[in-house]
Design an enzyme around this catalytic site. Structure first.
Site, PDB file in Angstrom:
ATOM      1  N   ASN A 106      57.278  25.640 -28.111  1.00 54.60           N
ATOM      2  CA  ASN A 106      56.766  25.693 -29.479  1.00 54.60           C
ATOM      3  C   ASN A 106      57.838  25.180 -30.429  1.00 54.60           C
ATOM      4  OD1 ASN A 106      58.416  28.101 -30.427  1.00 54.60           O
ATOM      5  ND2 ASN A 106      57.308  29.025 -28.717  1.00 54.60           N
ATOM      6  N   ASP A 160      52.531  32.530 -25.227  1.00 56.09           N
ATOM      7  CA  ASP A 160      51.437  33.413 -24.796  1.00 56.09           C
ATOM      8  C   ASP A 160      51.006  33.133 -23.354  1.00 56.09           C
ATOM      9  OD1 ASP A 160      51.227  34.744 -27.268  1.00 56.09           O
ATOM     10  OD2 ASP A 160      50.066  33.083 -28.089  1.00 56.09           O
ATOM     11  N   PHE A 165      56.728  39.681 -36.267  1.00 55.86           N
ATOM     12  CA  PHE A 165      56.417  38.537 -37.122  1.00 55.86           C
ATOM     13  C   PHE A 165      55.023  38.041 -36.780  1.00 55.86           C
ATOM     14  CE2 PHE A 165      60.809  38.735 -37.969  1.00 55.86           C
ATOM     15  CZ  PHE A 165      61.088  37.943 -39.077  1.00 55.86           C
ATOM     16  N   LYS A 186      47.694  42.854 -36.391  1.00 58.23           N
ATOM     17  CA  LYS A 186      48.789  42.867 -35.418  1.00 58.23           C
ATOM     18  C   LYS A 186      49.689  44.084 -35.638  1.00 58.23           C
ATOM     19  CE  LYS A 186      52.445  39.819 -33.611  1.00 58.23           C
ATOM     20  NZ  LYS A 186      53.073  38.476 -33.718  1.00 58.23           N
ATOM     21  N   LYS A 198      49.877  46.716 -32.456  1.00 58.02           N
ATOM     22  CA  LYS A 198      51.128  46.770 -31.683  1.00 58.02           C
ATOM     23  C   LYS A 198      52.025  47.936 -32.096  1.00 58.02           C
ATOM     24  CE  LYS A 198      50.788  41.938 -30.524  1.00 58.02           C
ATOM     25  NZ  LYS A 198      51.471  40.694 -30.142  1.00 58.02           N
TER      26      LYS A 198
END
Length: 394
Positions: free
Chosen positions: A210, A279, A324, A338, A342
């Site tokens: 990425n 991912d 993040f 998120k 999480k």
């Protein structure tokens, strides 16, 4: 907060240099150990002996002086400095530091310095408002995370009245105390920071990756260290140099990142997950380079990687977790989702167009209690400072 601190005072060629003697005297009275660096121009306005008498330390005026110890002096002094104050700071010195010029001891020290830098400019109003100077000030704020004390209005040395007088000694001392008080806010804490973008190999030369530069994670690790924390940085591949004084563990894949994070997790108080972890990873990794064929397409089967942050959220206990959310759409709703899923204490949401690979970014900080703060475009160092302060409620 000033007592016992090592303060380096840089003095440049300005008529306001005489005020630096008062600054030095006040700092010594407050219990600081002051080391003075003067440019040659500064010595034309006031004698180094004045400062040596006040602070009882050798005044440095020449990079070619014989060092007082075996250490390379500008490096050894930078290592023990708690703050670097430049007062007065001329347009010339601001421009040099902004451009990375290191042609005397003061500018060389500025380049080597890792402690907070506080700059108090003084000059004619037209010089201060010059767009080039303002761009240099902006550059120092964004890249160095430098702090500035605005000059005051009044009668200037040139006879004109306007903006450009050196800020008062009281304001300068207060600014130093402000910065130094912040430097201890994480004392006694151990922080784990992840950074960079993981690389999932396809064959010996190709990988899935990425666009993460790692700059945000590295800025967070440096800022946390400056705030007094013990820092462990787990870094996926980047083009950045290891931050000095920070334990850095290098990994490549998401699996390696997970292994090192879980190993360090029990001994830390705070985890800041700034890494861009892939991912997915290829089901099979070829041991040989995959050759181009005559086929028009190529199928690569992928497996989902473990969610490291979600795993930490399930076993967090009393630890603090920060994540993040880099999004291309529905930024705030996706970040809040998120945050909850999480089990995070804080999440930093950023649009992928504003931060990847850049020295600046624009983020929104969202806390689990519902607080939400949208920050303007800032340097990643400034964003790191804001995140850490938000994290501990400062």
């Amino acid at each position: 907060m000033i007592k016992g601190k090592n303060i380096v005072l840089g003095i440049t060629g300005s008529i306001a240099a005489y005020k630096s003697a008062d600054i030095t005297s006040q700092l010594v009275k407050l219990g600081a150990n002051v080391t003075v660096i003067m440019t040659k121009s500064a010595t034309r306005f006031i004698s180094p002996l004045t400062f040596q008498t006040i602070c009882k330390n050798k005044v440095i005026t020449d990079i070619f002086e014989a060092p007082s110890s075996f250490d390379v002096e500008h490096i050894s002094l930078a290592d023990k400095s708690d703050i670097f104050l430049i007062a007065p700071a001329t347009a010339n010195i601001i421009g040099k530091i902004a451009c990375g010029i290191a042609d005397d001891f003061l500018t060389t020290f500025a380049v080597a310095c890792k402690s907070p830098i506080l700059i108090a400019p003084t000059m004619n109003e037209r010089m201060y408002l010059n767009p080039i100077l303002q761009e240099n000030i902006k550059k120092l704020k964004e890249i160095y995370g430098a702090h500035f004390i605005e000059p005051e209005k009044g009668r200037l040395a040139c006879g004109e009245k306007g903006l450009g007088r050196l800020a008062s000694v009281d304001k300068i001392i207060a600014a130093i105390e402000d910065i130094l008080s912040s430097s201890d806010i994480l004392r006694g804490k151990k922080i784990l920071v992840t950074a960079g973008g993981t690389c999932e190999p396809i064959d010996p030369i190709r990988y899935i990756g990425n666009r993460s530069s790692g700059k945000m994670g590295y800025a967070l690790s440096v800022a946390a260290k400056e705030f007094g924390a013990e820092v462990i940085l787990i870094s996926a591949p980047t083009q950045l140099e290891s931050p000095p004084g920070i334990k850095t563990i290098f990994v490549e894949t998401a699996a390696q990142m997970r292994e090192e994070v879980l190993k360090a997790f029990p001994e830390v108080d705070i985890v800041i997950s700034a890494a861009a972890v892939a991912d997915f990873s290829p089901q099979k990794v070829s041991t040989q380079k995959i050759k181009k064929t005559t086929k028009d397409s190529f199928t690569l089967k992928l497996n989902k990687n473990p969610d490291i942050l979600a795993e930490l959220g399930r076993k967090k206990g009393n630890k603090i977790l920060v994540g993040f959310a880099a999004e291309s759409e529905n930024l705030i709703p996706n970040a809040k989702k998120k945050l909850k899923e999480k089990n995070l204490d804080l999440i930093v949401a950023n649009d992928i167009k504003t931060g990847f690979g850049k020295d600046t970014t624009q983020v929104t900080i969202i806390a689990k209690d519902g607080r939400c703060e949208e920050l303007p475009l800032l340097s990643k160092k400034e964003v790191a400072v804001r995140i850490l302060k938000e994290l501990i409620g400062v």
